[in-house]
Design a protein around this motif. Structure first.
Motif, PDB file in Angstrom:
ATOM      1  N   GLY A   1       0.798  -1.222   0.000  1.00 31.55           N
ATOM      2  CA  GLY A   1       0.000   0.000   0.000  1.00 31.55           C
ATOM      3  C   GLY A   1       0.827   1.266   0.000  1.00 31.55           C
ATOM      4  N   LEU A   2       2.032   1.200   0.568  1.00 35.40           N
ATOM      5  CA  LEU A   2       2.912   2.363   0.609  1.00 35.40           C
ATOM      6  C   LEU A   2       3.738   2.520  -0.663  1.00 35.40           C
ATOM      7  N   GLY A   3       3.579   1.595  -1.598  1.00 41.78           N
ATOM      8  CA  GLY A   3       4.237   1.760  -2.889  1.00 41.78           C
ATOM      9  C   GLY A   3       5.354   0.792  -3.194  1.00 41.78           C
ATOM     10  N   ALA A   4       5.694  -0.110  -2.248  1.00 43.01           N
ATOM     11  CA  ALA A   4       6.751  -1.078  -2.507  1.00 43.01           C
ATOM     12  C   ALA A   4       6.197  -2.239  -3.329  1.00 43.01           C
ATOM     13  N   HIS A   5       6.990  -2.736  -4.253  1.00 39.23           N
ATOM     14  CA  HIS A   5       6.621  -3.967  -4.955  1.00 39.23           C
ATOM     15  C   HIS A   5       6.924  -5.107  -3.999  1.00 39.23           C
ATOM     16  N   THR A   6       5.893  -5.764  -3.510  1.00 39.95           N
ATOM     17  CA  THR A   6       6.024  -6.685  -2.387  1.00 39.95           C
ATOM     18  C   THR A   6       5.796  -8.125  -2.810  1.00 39.95           C
ATOM     19  N   THR A   7       6.690  -8.996  -2.365  1.00 38.32           N
ATOM     20  CA  THR A   7       6.555 -10.441  -2.546  1.00 38.32           C
ATOM     21  C   THR A   7       6.436 -11.083  -1.177  1.00 38.32           C
ATOM     22  N   LEU A   8       5.546 -12.060  -1.047  1.00 35.66           N
ATOM     23  CA  LEU A   8       5.420 -12.816   0.199  1.00 35.66           C
ATOM     24  C   LEU A   8       5.741 -14.267  -0.083  1.00 35.66           C
ATOM     25  N   SER A   9       6.672 -14.807   0.687  1.00 41.75           N
ATOM     26  CA  SER A   9       7.078 -16.201   0.543  1.00 41.75           C
ATOM     27  C   SER A   9       6.684 -16.956   1.797  1.00 41.75           C
ATOM     28  N   TYR A  10       5.976 -18.070   1.593  1.00 42.96           N
ATOM     29  CA  TYR A  10       5.519 -18.863   2.737  1.00 42.96           C
ATOM     30  C   TYR A  10       5.564 -20.341   2.370  1.00 42.96           C
ATOM     31  N   ARG A  11       5.879 -21.160   3.341  1.00 44.14           N
ATOM     32  CA  ARG A  11       6.056 -22.592   3.093  1.00 44.14           C
ATOM     33  C   ARG A  11       4.748 -23.333   2.850  1.00 44.14           C
ATOM     34  N   GLY A  12       3.605 -22.756   3.249  1.00 42.42           N
ATOM     35  CA  GLY A  12       2.317 -23.398   3.051  1.00 42.42           C
ATOM     36  C   GLY A  12       1.652 -22.967   1.764  1.00 42.42           C
ATOM     37  N   ASP A  13       0.482 -23.566   1.484  1.00 42.53           N
ATOM     38  CA  ASP A  13      -0.228 -23.203   0.256  1.00 42.53           C
ATOM     39  C   ASP A  13      -1.276 -22.125   0.486  1.00 42.53           C
ATOM     40  N   ALA A  14      -1.466 -21.714   1.742  1.00 44.70           N
ATOM     41  CA  ALA A  14      -2.359 -20.609   2.086  1.00 44.70           C
ATOM     42  C   ALA A  14      -1.839 -19.965   3.361  1.00 44.70           C
ATOM     43  N   VAL A  15      -2.020 -18.663   3.499  1.00 45.99           N
ATOM     44  CA  VAL A  15      -1.513 -17.946   4.670  1.00 45.99           C
ATOM     45  C   VAL A  15      -2.415 -18.173   5.886  1.00 45.99           C
ATOM     46  N   LEU A  16      -1.965 -17.674   7.033  1.00 43.37           N
ATOM     47  CA  LEU A  16      -2.738 -17.674   8.289  1.00 43.37           C
ATOM     48  C   LEU A  16      -3.064 -19.077   8.793  1.00 43.37           C
ATOM     49  N   ARG A  17      -2.042 -19.884   8.907  1.00 41.63           N
ATOM     50  CA  ARG A  17      -2.215 -21.225   9.478  1.00 41.63           C
ATOM     51  C   ARG A  17      -2.857 -21.127  10.863  1.00 41.63           C
ATOM     52  N   GLY A  18      -3.832 -21.991  11.111  1.00 40.79           N
ATOM     53  CA  GLY A  18      -4.534 -21.991  12.390  1.00 40.79           C
ATOM     54  C   GLY A  18      -5.873 -21.282  12.339  1.00 40.79           C
ATOM     55  N   PHE A  19      -6.087 -20.449  11.323  1.00 39.02           N
ATOM     56  CA  PHE A  19      -7.380 -19.794  11.158  1.00 39.02           C
ATOM     57  C   PHE A  19      -8.317 -20.721  10.384  1.00 39.02           C
ATOM     58  N   ASP A  20      -9.582 -20.378  10.352  1.00 41.50           N
ATOM     59  CA  ASP A  20     -10.581 -21.114   9.592  1.00 41.50           C
ATOM     60  C   ASP A  20     -10.167 -21.202   8.119  1.00 41.50           C
ATOM     61  N   GLY A  21     -10.404 -22.369   7.513  1.00 41.74           N
ATOM     62  CA  GLY A  21      -9.961 -22.598   6.147  1.00 41.74           C
ATOM     63  C   GLY A  21     -10.504 -21.598   5.148  1.00 41.74           C
ATOM     64  N   ASP A  22     -11.791 -21.242   5.257  1.00 42.70           N
ATOM     65  CA  ASP A  22     -12.367 -20.257   4.346  1.00 42.70           C
ATOM     66  C   ASP A  22     -11.694 -18.898   4.503  1.00 42.70           C
ATOM     67  N   MET A  23     -11.400 -18.528   5.749  1.00 47.31           N
ATOM     68  CA  MET A  23     -10.738 -17.241   5.993  1.00 47.31           C
ATOM     69  C   MET A  23      -9.337 -17.256   5.387  1.00 47.31           C
ATOM     70  N   ARG A  24      -8.645 -18.371   5.510  1.00 47.58           N
ATOM     71  CA  ARG A  24      -7.297 -18.486   4.954  1.00 47.58           C
ATOM     72  C   ARG A  24      -7.312 -18.313   3.431  1.00 47.58           C
ATOM     73  N   ARG A  25      -8.265 -18.978   2.785  1.00 46.61           N
ATOM     74  CA  ARG A  25      -8.341 -18.884   1.321  1.00 46.61           C
ATOM     75  C   ARG A  25      -8.677 -17.467   0.874  1.00 46.61           C
ATOM     76  N   ASN A  26      -9.595 -16.817   1.567  1.00 44.11           N
ATOM     77  CA  ASN A  26      -9.960 -15.453   1.195  1.00 44.11           C
ATOM     78  C   ASN A  26      -8.812 -14.476   1.435  1.00 44.11           C
ATOM     79  N   ALA A  27      -8.112 -14.640   2.536  1.00 46.64           N
ATOM     80  CA  ALA A  27      -6.985 -13.754   2.826  1.00 46.64           C
ATOM     81  C   ALA A  27      -5.872 -13.932   1.805  1.00 46.64           C
ATOM     82  N   THR A  28      -5.603 -15.175   1.435  1.00 44.81           N
ATOM     83  CA  THR A  28      -4.558 -15.452   0.442  1.00 44.81           C
ATOM     84  C   THR A  28      -4.899 -14.804  -0.900  1.00 44.81           C
TER      85      THR A  28
END
Length: 466
Positions: A190-217
């Motif tokens: 949002g501040l203007g940086a070209h941002t990459t996110l690297s994570y070992r899983g296939d969806a972010v926010l491990r431990g949250f509800d699966g639907d929430m994880r998919r929507n956030a990703t």
């Protein structure tokens, strides 16, 4: 034995400050507190507060775009001045630090602005060599960011460093998939940086509800964050004024900055806990019972240093309960089973309380009530973003066991949901509430029929909501 203090607290974060202030002001205990850094701890100085303000700052461009959808032809956020924002942020954090310190001083707490460690079960040694004794000692030293243990990791930043940047990097890699990683990826993009996110899983926010994880990703992808999933950096090295990152699949890419958000660990190293006989867990956390008491009867611990539920409001409740129990003769435990949490990504936040759908299914028959829709405000401005509301209801008792929201200001809504859920409200109690219209939150009280059944012999069926 006569002690210098009734209570000595190591750590000036939210949990320690609350315990010290309540013990001193309400129960007239003699209290000392040592803090080696700034008063207020992670949340106030290096976490929740500055991060939320950065979230607000990062959304100006998106708000300007939305304004054009409402007819404001000249709406333009203009260029972002990071240094101006940072100086104003520093001033706000100094104000909050002063408020925390002032509250302790007004309560009569002796503040020692230096590091402290245990000498024995009733003695604290300060950095200047002085030793003070206390009938009770409270460890509230919090947690610290954890690095992943890869070659060249010293070239990367931790989340604390983002508040001290001289400028917004042009290309930045955020490593991690938890709420800190997701929030800072949102901020930097949002501040203007070209941002990459690297994570070992296939969806972010491990431990949250699966639907929430998919929507956030998916939302991170939609706002322009480049996702490398699943992917893990294995090496960092300096290259042509930047940082060359090698990934586990052999790919490489170069960035101006790398930020690690790969978890946090309890800050117990060097506190003399083991020498004093305090039992520590596998992560170095202080092992405590339901009263926050350690294996040494005179030593207690609250907050992230115990690695129970690492949220600021939980630490505050633990600190207050400790003071009530030990000094107020009002025994009070903290129920760690039910608490709300929010992830401040944008434009839609993720907020949850209670069981996830996956946890509910494992516990037994549940009904799932779910609504997915395009919010009126963003829809009118031309956005296709969808909000999701989900209630999980025990099929036998009809008690609401979980609530999950993906939408604007979801954190504000989940706070109010926490009240009826804490009172063991049923789905009928939610249904009895008259909706406030037009609002997002009205969906929580207008879903009349389950969209599916989980966790038992129910047939899996999908129907609409009223």
């Amino acid at each position: 034995m006569t002690f210098d203090y009734d209570l000595f607290v190591i750590g000036g974060g939210s949990g320690g400050v609350r315990a010290a202030r309540i013990a001193a002001s309400e129960y007239h205990a003699r209290v000392g507190l040592a803090e080696e850094s700034r008063m207020g701890g992670t949340c106030v100085i290096r976490g929740c507060v500055p991060k939320k303000l950065m979230i607000f700052a990062s959304q100006a461009g998106a708000l300007a775009h939305e304004a054009r959808g409402y007819g404001w032809q000249s709406a333009d956020a203009g260029p972002f001045d990071w240094l101006m924002f940072r100086h104003k942020l520093d001033a706000e954090l100094t104000r909050l630090e002063g408020a925390y310190t002032g509250g302790l001083v007004a309560a009569g707490v002796d503040i020692h602005k230096q590091r402290a460690h245990l000498h024995d079960a009733h003695t604290v040694e300060l950095a200047d060599g002085r030793r003070v004794t206390a009938k009770h000692i409270l460890i509230a030293a919090g947690g610290r960011p954890q690095l992943p243990g890869i070659e060249g990791e010293e070239l990367g930043m931790i989340s604390d460093d983002l508040f001290l940047m001289e400028k917004v990097p042009g290309r930045v890699l955020v490593v991690g998939g938890g709420f800190i990683a997701c929030e800072f990826a949102t901020i930097l993009q949002g501040l203007g940086a070209h941002t990459t996110l690297s994570y070992r899983g296939d969806a972010v926010l491990r431990g949250f509800d699966g639907d929430m994880r998919r929507n956030a990703t998916e939302q991170l992808r939609v706002i322009g964050v480049e996702l490398r999933l699943p992917s893990t950096p294995t090496k960092l090295e300096k290259r042509d004024g930047g940082i060359l990152v090698t990934y586990d699949d052999g790919a490489t890419d170069q960035y101006d900055a790398v930020m690690f958000a790969t978890g946090r660990t309890p800050h117990t190293k060097g506190l003399g806990l083991e020498q004093a006989g305090v039992k520590l867990g596998q992560k170095g956390e202080v092992v405590v019972d339901e009263w926050s008491q350690s294996s040494v009867p005179s030593i207690f611990a609250v907050g992230d240093v115990t690695d129970r539920v690492n949220l600021t409001p939980v630490a505050i409740r633990e600190g207050h309960s400790f003071a009530d129990t030990v000094f107020g003769a009002k025994p009070r435990k903290v129920d760690h089973r039910l608490y709300g949490a929010a992830v401040y990504i944008r434009p839609h936040e993720v907020a949850s309380i209670g069981l996830t759908e996956e946890e509910a299914a494992a516990q037994g028959p549940h009904e799932v009530y779910e609504a997915s829709f395009r919010p009126m405000r963003s829809l009118f401005a031309g956005s296709d973003a969808r909000a999701v509301m989900k209630l999980l209801v025990d099929a036998g008792t009809h008690k609401v066991t979980g609530c999950h929201i993906f939408g604007p200001e979801a954190g504000e809504m989940i706070q109010l949901v926490a009240i009826p859920m804490g009172m063991c409200a049923t789905k009928a109690d939610f249904d009895a509430a008259i909706a406030v219209h037009p609002t997002l939150a009205e969906e929580l009280v207008t879903m009349r029929r389950p969209t599916r059944h989980i966790g038992g012999a129910h047939p899996d069926k999908t129907v609409g909501s009223a």
